[in-house]
Write a protein that holds these residues in place. Structure first.
Motif, PDB file in Angstrom:
ATOM      1  N   LYS A 204     -19.632 -34.692   9.163  1.00 61.41           N
ATOM      2  CA  LYS A 204     -18.614 -35.363   9.987  1.00 61.41           C
ATOM      3  C   LYS A 204     -17.736 -36.264   9.124  1.00 61.41           C
ATOM      4  O   LYS A 204     -16.519 -36.312   9.295  1.00 61.41           O
ATOM      5  CB  LYS A 204     -19.286 -36.171  11.100  1.00 61.41           C
ATOM      6  N   LEU A 205     -18.369 -36.979   8.195  1.00 60.92           N
ATOM      7  CA  LEU A 205     -17.609 -37.833   7.291  1.00 60.92           C
ATOM      8  C   LEU A 205     -16.669 -37.001   6.435  1.00 60.92           C
ATOM      9  O   LEU A 205     -15.498 -37.346   6.244  1.00 60.92           O
ATOM     10  CB  LEU A 205     -18.564 -38.638   6.408  1.00 60.92           C
ATOM     11  N   THR A 208     -13.611 -35.853   8.350  1.00 64.60           N
ATOM     12  CA  THR A 208     -12.666 -36.954   8.541  1.00 64.60           C
ATOM     13  C   THR A 208     -11.884 -37.225   7.273  1.00 64.60           C
ATOM     14  O   THR A 208     -10.653 -37.388   7.297  1.00 64.60           O
ATOM     15  CB  THR A 208     -13.415 -38.230   8.978  1.00 64.60           C
ATOM     16  N   LYS A 211      -9.385 -34.270   6.550  1.00 60.13           N
ATOM     17  CA  LYS A 211      -8.221 -34.284   7.443  1.00 60.13           C
ATOM     18  C   LYS A 211      -7.227 -35.368   7.022  1.00 60.13           C
ATOM     19  O   LYS A 211      -6.011 -35.149   7.012  1.00 60.13           O
ATOM     20  CB  LYS A 211      -8.675 -34.518   8.889  1.00 60.13           C
ATOM     21  N   THR A 212      -7.751 -36.536   6.642  1.00 58.25           N
ATOM     22  CA  THR A 212      -6.876 -37.631   6.237  1.00 58.25           C
ATOM     23  C   THR A 212      -6.169 -37.317   4.932  1.00 58.25           C
ATOM     24  O   THR A 212      -4.989 -37.631   4.758  1.00 58.25           O
ATOM     25  CB  THR A 212      -7.687 -38.935   6.096  1.00 58.25           C
ATOM     26  N   ARG A 250      -4.416 -40.707  17.119  1.00 54.75           N
ATOM     27  CA  ARG A 250      -5.871 -40.537  17.012  1.00 54.75           C
ATOM     28  C   ARG A 250      -6.609 -41.426  18.025  1.00 54.75           C
ATOM     29  O   ARG A 250      -7.561 -40.982  18.672  1.00 54.75           O
ATOM     30  CB  ARG A 250      -6.312 -40.881  15.584  1.00 54.75           C
ATOM     31  N   ALA A 460     -17.723 -39.589  17.304  1.00 57.50           N
ATOM     32  CA  ALA A 460     -16.403 -39.510  16.682  1.00 57.50           C
ATOM     33  C   ALA A 460     -16.334 -40.479  15.515  1.00 57.50           C
ATOM     34  O   ALA A 460     -17.050 -41.484  15.485  1.00 57.50           O
ATOM     35  CB  ALA A 460     -15.307 -39.829  17.693  1.00 57.50           C
ATOM     36  N   MET A 461     -15.477 -40.157  14.550  1.00 55.94           N
ATOM     37  CA  MET A 461     -15.214 -41.049  13.420  1.00 55.94           C
ATOM     38  C   MET A 461     -13.746 -41.433  13.429  1.00 55.94           C
ATOM     39  O   MET A 461     -12.887 -40.598  13.718  1.00 55.94           O
ATOM     40  CB  MET A 461     -15.579 -40.387  12.096  1.00 55.94           C
ATOM     41  N   PHE A 462     -13.502 -42.688  13.103  1.00 52.82           N
ATOM     42  CA  PHE A 462     -12.113 -43.162  13.041  1.00 52.82           C
ATOM     43  C   PHE A 462     -11.859 -43.772  11.674  1.00 52.82           C
ATOM     44  O   PHE A 462     -12.584 -44.674  11.237  1.00 52.82           O
ATOM     45  CB  PHE A 462     -11.840 -44.209  14.128  1.00 52.82           C
ATOM     46  N   ASN A 463     -10.841 -43.252  11.005  1.00 56.59           N
ATOM     47  CA  ASN A 463     -10.458 -43.770   9.690  1.00 56.59           C
ATOM     48  C   ASN A 463      -9.404 -44.854   9.872  1.00 56.59           C
ATOM     49  O   ASN A 463      -8.297 -44.586  10.310  1.00 56.59           O
ATOM     50  CB  ASN A 463      -9.913 -42.643   8.815  1.00 56.59           C
TER      51      ASN A 463
END
Length: 529
Positions: A204-205, A208, A211-212, A250, A460-463
């Protein structure tokens, strides 16, 4: 290096750097007068950094040896576990055979005990050198370097540049591994036991981070040099607006996912220090309101036990980051009652008095009500063990920087968070940069124990990293770091951070909205942060 051999004998290879009269230096440094010398092993923070840089350099050299008629490029993208995720340029595919050949050549170079030599080049010559050797990101980075000279490292005719110290020869590298992963591979580093651990990819990390990075590449700002180009070209307003649009999109998507499942009553948010959890929680709450929900922000800190009941750490000090420092039974009792539609009085912790306040927060959850719970242990199911899984939505937030310094030097996310904290704590708590740096290792140990092991369990992960933030933070952090005197134990770390910030052109905060996450650190936020 000679002194190290006299003192440690056959074990001297375990010591990779030294402090000479309080200054960090490489083992090739000549001691010309009476000095106090302390050696650092690869287990020390600075020693570990030197070893990792040197392993990357050996990998770069090995790739040149495998493709002698080309100018092969390996891109070190970002940290992943105890290693770096890397890709190859020039359209080269990462195959098992290529990794086997690369690993074999790296081991040969290590066995050859090749010296890692350092030479001083005029910076303009260094720029020309790296352009010729097929490393335009390095050339672009050095273009903005104010210093007239640059230290260039060499292994047997192959050159590279690193923003820190290196080991003196290849034999100091004892272990590494190459593991194929996704479209590239992971260069694994040894742990404190000197061994390379089994690779368990944090999927998952990774998704993220990838994608970033793709978004940063689409903006044509994936390195520090590219960001400097954009700033010097006057694109700052465009960058800020695009970054905020990306972040708001996001946050909106997360809010929509939560709102689409009315079973979700507890939004659990956790992340390491200086991730911007408070601003993120406020912005998420606004998006939830726009979708017909009524969010209530609750800090898990309110469930602290009284100070005299706090557990102790291994040093006999009160451990404010331990899960056992929270009243877990009361938390589960209150949350279960709320889930059942009952009224409760949630506690308020008085940090001045060090105990629970006599006042409380009346709460009852209706059809559209949700709790936004923010705290260190939000992702740990041991905290909310009585709550059904379908009632929880867990979000991991961290500042996962999109930029690399250049082809072979990723920008540390931990450094980014430390600089954020230096700026924020000086503004809001009156804490000096020296004090913040002094406590950072303890903070990081707490994150390793209480946060990072649970990140993959998040829904979910948020950067929270902003592509331009280091250029903005530089203006606030530099004066604070320069204030640390040379006789301070924190001076070496301050000097390292100053060198890092020196690569960024400064960027004013004029175009940054008061809703921006970076405002939590530099000030001017419309939220109570």
């Amino acid at each position: 290096m000679d002194l190290s051999k006299k003192i440690y004998g056959e074990k001297s290879d375990n010591y990779v750097l030294a402090f000479a009269d309080g200054k960090l230096t490489e083992l090739t440094h000549q001691v010309k007068s009476d000095s106090v010398v302390r050696f650092l092993s690869s287990n020390d923070k600075d020693g570990q950094r030197a070893l990792r840089r040197s392993i990357v350099f050996v990998m770069h050299k090995a790739l040149h040896d495998i493709f002698p008629d080309e100018k092969p490029t390996v891109f070190v993208q970002f940290s992943l576990g105890e290693g770096y995720y890397c890709t190859l340029g020039g359209g080269k595919k990462v195959t098992r055979k290529l990794l086997t050949d690369l690993k074999r050549r790296m081991k040969q170079l290590i066995d050859m005990d090749l010296p890692v030599t350092k030479s001083v080049y005029p910076t303009f010559e260094a720029c020309e050198l790296f352009l010729e050797e097929g490393m335009p990101d390095k050339q672009k980075l050095l273009h903005y370097r104010a210093n007239s000279n640059t230290n260039i490292y060499e292994i047997d005719g192959v050159h590279d540049y690193f923003y820190g110290y290196m080991v003196p020869s290849t034999r100091y590298i004892k272990a590494f591994n190459l593991v194929p992963f996704d479209d590239g591979f992971v260069l694994q580093f040894p742990g404190k036991d000197g061994k390379v651990a089994e690779f368990n990819p944090p999927k998952k990390l990774f998704a993220t981070l990838k994608k970033t990075r793709e978004w940063a590449s689409a903006m044509d700002i994936d390195t520090v040099g590219a960001l400097n180009d954009a700033i010097s070209a006057g694109r700052t307003k465009e960058i800020v607006l695009m970054q905020e649009a990306f972040m708001e999109e996001r946050i909106g998507a997360l809010a929509q996912e939560i709102a689409s499942d009315r079973n979700k009553k507890f939004i659990m948010i956790a992340g390491p220090s200086s991730s911007g959890k408070t601003t993120f929680s406020r912005r998420l709450s606004i998006q939830l309101k726009a979708r017909g929900l009524t969010p209530h922000a609750i800090s898990l800190d309110n469930f602290y036990l009284n100070r005299d009941q706090m557990p102790l750490d291994e040093n006999g000090q009160k451990d404010f980051e331990a899960l056992e420092g929270l009243d877990i039974e009361l938390f589960n009792e209150d949350m279960t009652k709320l889930l059942n539609g009952e009224k409760v009085i949630l506690p308020i912790f008085d940090f001045t008095a060090g105990k629970r306040s006599n006042d409380g927060i009346p709460m009852q959850l209706g059809k559209n009500d949700v709790l936004v719970l923010e705290g260190i242990h939000g992702l740990n199911d041991a905290l909310s063990y009585t709550l059904p899984k379908e009632s929880k939505y867990k979000i991991y937030i961290s500042a996962l920087t999109q930029l690399s310094i250049d082809e072979h030097n990723p920008l540390s996310t931990t450094d980014g968070r430390l600089i954020r904290r230096i700026v924020r704590d000086a503004r809001t708590r009156g804490t000096t940069a020296e004090e913040t740096i002094a406590m950072w290792d303890s903070v990081h140990r707490g994150e390793m124990k209480n946060i990072f092991p649970f990140q993959e369990s998040a829904d979910a992960m948020f950067n929270s990293a902003l592509i331009y933030e280091m250029a903005v933070l530089k203006i606030y952090a530099q004066p604070q770091l320069y204030a640390i005197s040379q006789d301070s134990p924190q001076y070496t770390e301050a000097k390292r951070l100053l060198k890092l910030l020196d690569y960024f052109l400064p960027m004013p905060a004029d175009d940054i909205a008061n809703t921006s996450l970076i405002r939590e650190f530099i000030g001017g936020s419309c939220f109570n942060v």
